[in-house]
Design an enzyme around this catalytic site. Structure first.
Site, PDB file in Angstrom:
ATOM      1  N   GLY A   1     -55.178  14.913 -16.650  1.00 36.15           N
ATOM      2  CA  GLY A   1     -56.470  14.238 -16.515  1.00 36.15           C
ATOM      3  C   GLY A   1     -56.568  12.968 -17.349  1.00 36.15           C
ATOM      4  O   GLY A   1     -57.370  12.078 -17.034  1.00 36.15           O
TER       5      GLY A   1
ATOM      6  N   GLU B   1     -55.162  10.428 -15.245  1.00 38.50           N
ATOM      7  CA  GLU B   1     -56.088  10.168 -14.135  1.00 38.50           C
ATOM      8  C   GLU B   1     -57.245   9.269 -14.556  1.00 38.50           C
ATOM      9  O   GLU B   1     -57.724   8.445 -13.772  1.00 38.50           O
ATOM     10  CB  GLU B   1     -56.567  11.500 -13.553  1.00 38.50           C
ATOM     11  CG  GLU B   1     -55.392  12.246 -12.918  1.00 38.50           C
ATOM     12  CD  GLU B   1     -55.747  13.582 -12.310  1.00 38.50           C
ATOM     13  OE1 GLU B   1     -56.014  14.517 -13.087  1.00 38.50           O
ATOM     14  OE2 GLU B   1     -55.757  13.691 -11.077  1.00 38.50           O
TER      15      GLU B   1
ATOM     16  N   GLU C   1     -49.427  18.370 -14.213  1.00 36.56           N
ATOM     17  CA  GLU C   1     -50.136  19.570 -13.745  1.00 36.56           C
ATOM     18  C   GLU C   1     -49.222  20.611 -13.105  1.00 36.56           C
ATOM     19  O   GLU C   1     -49.467  21.812 -13.188  1.00 36.56           O
ATOM     20  CB  GLU C   1     -51.229  19.174 -12.743  1.00 36.56           C
ATOM     21  CG  GLU C   1     -52.449  18.500 -13.370  1.00 36.56           C
ATOM     22  CD  GLU C   1     -52.353  16.984 -13.418  1.00 36.56           C
ATOM     23  OE1 GLU C   1     -51.235  16.439 -13.286  1.00 36.56           O
ATOM     24  OE2 GLU C   1     -53.403  16.340 -13.602  1.00 36.56           O
TER      25      GLU C   1
ATOM     26  N   ALA D   1     -56.901  17.413 -19.185  1.00 32.92           N
ATOM     27  CA  ALA D   1     -58.041  18.316 -19.136  1.00 32.92           C
ATOM     28  C   ALA D   1     -57.753  19.463 -20.097  1.00 32.92           C
ATOM     29  O   ALA D   1     -56.593  19.762 -20.393  1.00 32.92           O
ATOM     30  CB  ALA D   1     -58.218  18.845 -17.723  1.00 32.92           C
TER      31      ALA D   1
HETATM   32  C1  HXC Z   1     -56.202  21.936 -24.566  1.00 34.10           C
HETATM   33  C2  HXC Z   1     -54.693  20.886 -25.912  1.00 34.10           C
HETATM   34  C3  HXC Z   1     -54.224  20.103 -24.843  1.00 34.10           C
HETATM   35  C4  HXC Z   1     -54.848  20.288 -23.576  1.00 34.10           C
HETATM   36  C5  HXC Z   1     -53.096  19.583 -26.586  1.00 34.10           C
HETATM   37  N1  HXC Z   1     -53.973  20.527 -26.971  1.00 34.10           N
HETATM   38  N2  HXC Z   1     -53.221  19.294 -25.292  1.00 34.10           N
HETATM   39  N3  HXC Z   1     -55.674  21.792 -25.772  1.00 34.10           N
HETATM   40  N4  HXC Z   1     -55.824  21.219 -23.492  1.00 34.10           N
HETATM   41  N5  HXC Z   1     -54.526  19.563 -22.502  1.00 34.10           N
HETATM   42  C6  HXC Z   1     -54.156  21.109 -28.294  1.00 34.10           C
HETATM   43  C7  HXC Z   1     -53.049  22.096 -28.624  1.00 34.10           C
HETATM   44  O1  HXC Z   1     -53.301  23.355 -28.060  1.00 34.10           O
HETATM   45  C8  HXC Z   1     -53.145  22.107 -30.138  1.00 34.10           C
HETATM   46  O2  HXC Z   1     -54.249  22.886 -30.520  1.00 34.10           O
HETATM   47  C9  HXC Z   1     -53.485  20.653 -30.468  1.00 34.10           C
HETATM   48  O3  HXC Z   1     -54.056  20.108 -29.294  1.00 34.10           O
HETATM   49  C10 HXC Z   1     -52.255  19.840 -30.823  1.00 34.10           C
HETATM   50  O4  HXC Z   1     -51.331  19.983 -29.760  1.00 34.10           O
HETATM   51  P1  HXC Z   1     -49.791  20.369 -29.998  1.00 34.10           P
HETATM   52  O5  HXC Z   1     -49.276  20.873 -28.703  1.00 34.10           O
HETATM   53  O6  HXC Z   1     -49.665  21.249 -31.187  1.00 34.10           O
HETATM   54  O7  HXC Z   1     -49.198  18.942 -30.350  1.00 34.10           O
HETATM   55  P2  HXC Z   1     -47.740  18.396 -30.071  1.00 34.10           P
HETATM   56  O8  HXC Z   1     -46.705  19.405 -30.407  1.00 34.10           O
HETATM   57  O9  HXC Z   1     -47.705  17.066 -30.749  1.00 34.10           O
HETATM   58  O10 HXC Z   1     -47.663  18.201 -28.497  1.00 34.10           O
HETATM   59  C11 HXC Z   1     -48.528  17.289 -27.884  1.00 34.10           C
HETATM   60  C12 HXC Z   1     -48.453  17.439 -26.358  1.00 34.10           C
HETATM   61  C13 HXC Z   1     -48.749  18.891 -25.960  1.00 34.10           C
HETATM   62  C14 HXC Z   1     -47.035  17.029 -25.860  1.00 34.10           C
HETATM   63  C15 HXC Z   1     -49.486  16.476 -25.745  1.00 34.10           C
HETATM   64  O11 HXC Z   1     -49.933  19.318 -26.620  1.00 34.10           O
HETATM   65  C16 HXC Z   1     -48.950  19.091 -24.503  1.00 34.10           C
HETATM   66  O12 HXC Z   1     -47.999  19.137 -23.746  1.00 34.10           O
HETATM   67  N6  HXC Z   1     -50.224  19.249 -24.108  1.00 34.10           N
HETATM   68  C17 HXC Z   1     -50.542  19.533 -22.712  1.00 34.10           C
HETATM   69  C18 HXC Z   1     -50.440  18.294 -21.896  1.00 34.10           C
HETATM   70  C19 HXC Z   1     -50.776  18.576 -20.455  1.00 34.10           C
HETATM   71  O13 HXC Z   1     -50.054  19.312 -19.755  1.00 34.10           O
HETATM   72  N7  HXC Z   1     -51.857  17.987 -20.004  1.00 34.10           N
HETATM   73  C20 HXC Z   1     -52.311  18.154 -18.612  1.00 34.10           C
HETATM   74  C21 HXC Z   1     -53.315  19.280 -18.571  1.00 34.10           C
HETATM   75  S1  HXC Z   1     -53.758  19.655 -16.876  1.00 34.10           S
HETATM   76  P3  HXC Z   1     -54.137  23.963 -31.726  1.00 34.10           P
HETATM   77  O14 HXC Z   1     -55.476  24.611 -31.711  1.00 34.10           O
HETATM   78  O15 HXC Z   1     -52.994  24.839 -31.382  1.00 34.10           O
HETATM   79  O16 HXC Z   1     -53.878  23.100 -32.929  1.00 34.10           O
HETATM   80  C22 HXC Z   1     -54.878  18.513 -16.469  1.00 34.10           C
HETATM   81  C23 HXC Z   1     -55.536  18.709 -15.138  1.00 34.10           C
HETATM   82  C24 HXC Z   1     -56.431  17.585 -14.772  1.00 34.10           C
HETATM   83  O17 HXC Z   1     -55.122  17.600 -17.183  1.00 34.10           O
HETATM   84  C25 HXC Z   1     -57.243  17.894 -13.541  1.00 34.10           C
HETATM   85  C26 HXC Z   1     -58.309  18.892 -13.828  1.00 34.10           C
HETATM   86  C27 HXC Z   1     -59.280  19.052 -12.683  1.00 34.10           C
END
Ligand code: HXC
Length: 256
Positions: free
Chosen positions: A109, A112, A132, A64
């Site tokens: 997400g 999920e 999360e 998400a």
């Molecule tokens: C918003 C995101 C994002 C996310 C990546 N980006 N994941 N933006 N939400 N979930 C964006 C980054 O901010 C960045 O934007 C661009 O995508 C590239 O990401 P990087 O981090 O620079 O890439 P990298 O170093 O290759 O790392 C990739 C990654 C990392 C390991 C996937 O981005 C990461 O850990 N992302 C978060 C993953 C996560 O925790 N997902 C779960 C979210 S909670 P810019 O603008 O800086 O270029 C969830 C809840 C679900 O999903 C339930 C909800 C109700």
């Protein structure tokens, strides 16, 4: 058919829904979720015999959208949770088999949405997990219910409690992926599986899927309702604010 961040394409009776928001590694925001919902409904209405869900570029769905969630309060988080639940439920209830072709990051997400599909095939370089906890929240689009059912209670608790990011081989070992293939073979393997499924008798297929799903109904419903309330209640807590701020500011979180 296409929306700004989602496309729906057909090859005969097989529909492929691609999340296409590469700048954010296909992270799901409101617009993308709404488009996914419309695409799934369209594919169902048009009688697709199988549906493949995948991501454009090197990511499946990185989760998400954290930047969107960062400042939500419990009420908005409740709506946000419902929107994602609706999409996951639509995948689960899709009247034909669904396949997640997991081509890269599938976190939070993203994991999920893959869990809501009937089957999962992955590329060797895919990474998957419910991360999360490291943002100060819990899974909010179904993983507290669907993950234990798929991989077993112990493994699911480890994954959710520790926010583990599994590589494709490890995910296959615990039953999260049915098949892992070379990166450049994923599209073809998913298409071939979809073709085989689409070739089966549609009504029997639909009935088999409905029967399997029905078996999980009783306790899953109350579990999901609980999850939604619990998920929403975490918004506004110090750990949620800190976890998401740390992500956005690119630093380690300092939890209470
Ligand atoms: C918003 C995101 C994002 C996310 C990546 N980006 N994941 N933006 N939400 N979930 C964006 C980054 O901010 C960045 O934007 C661009 O995508 C590239 O990401 P990087 O981090 O620079 O890439 P990298 O170093 O290759 O790392 C990739 C990654 C990392 C390991 C996937 O981005 C990461 O850990 N992302 C978060 C993953 C996560 O925790 N997902 C779960 C979210 S909670 P810019 O603008 O800086 O270029 C969830 C809840 C679900 O999903 C339930 C909800 C109700």
């Amino acid at each position: 058919m296409s929306w700004d961040t989602v496309s729906l394409e057909y090859d005969d009776d097989v529909a492929t829904l691609t999340v296409d928001r590469p700048d954010a590694l296909n992270a799901l925001n409101v617009e993308t979720l709404e488009a996914m919902g419309e695409a799934i409904e369209t594919a169902a209405d048009e009688g697709a015999r199988a549906l493949v869900l995948t991501g454009a570029g090197d990511a499946f769905i990185a989760g998400a959208d954290i930047k969107y969630m960062q400042d939500l309060g419990p009420e908005a988080a409740q709506k946000w949770g419902e929107l994602g639940h609706d999409v996951a439920d639509a995948l689960e209830a899709f009247p034909a088999p669904t396949i997640a072709a997991v081509n890269g990051y599938a976190f939070g997400g993203g994991c999920e949405m893959a869990l809501a599909c009937d089957l999962r095939v992955a590329s060797e370089s895919a990474l998957i997990g419910n991360t999360e906890i490291d943002l100060g929240i819990i899974p909010g689009w179904g993983a507290t219910q669907r993950l234990p059912r798929l991989v077993g209670d112990e493994t699911a608790r480890r994954m959710i409690f520790l926010g583990e990011r599994l590589d494709a081989a490890s995910a296959a070992e615990v039953g999260l992926f049915g098949e892992v293939v070379a990166d450049d073979e994923l599209e073809g393997v998913a298409a071939e599986l979809a073709d085989r499924l689409a070739a089966k008798p549609a009504f029997a297929m639909r009935t088999a899927k409905a029967a399997i799903n029905q078996g999980y109904e009783g306790s899953q419903e109350s579990g999901l309702a609980y999850e939604q309330r619990a998920f929403a209640s975490l918004f506004g807590t110090p750990d949620q604010r800190e976890g998401m701020a740390a992500f956005v500011e690119d630093r380690e979180p300092d939890f209470e």
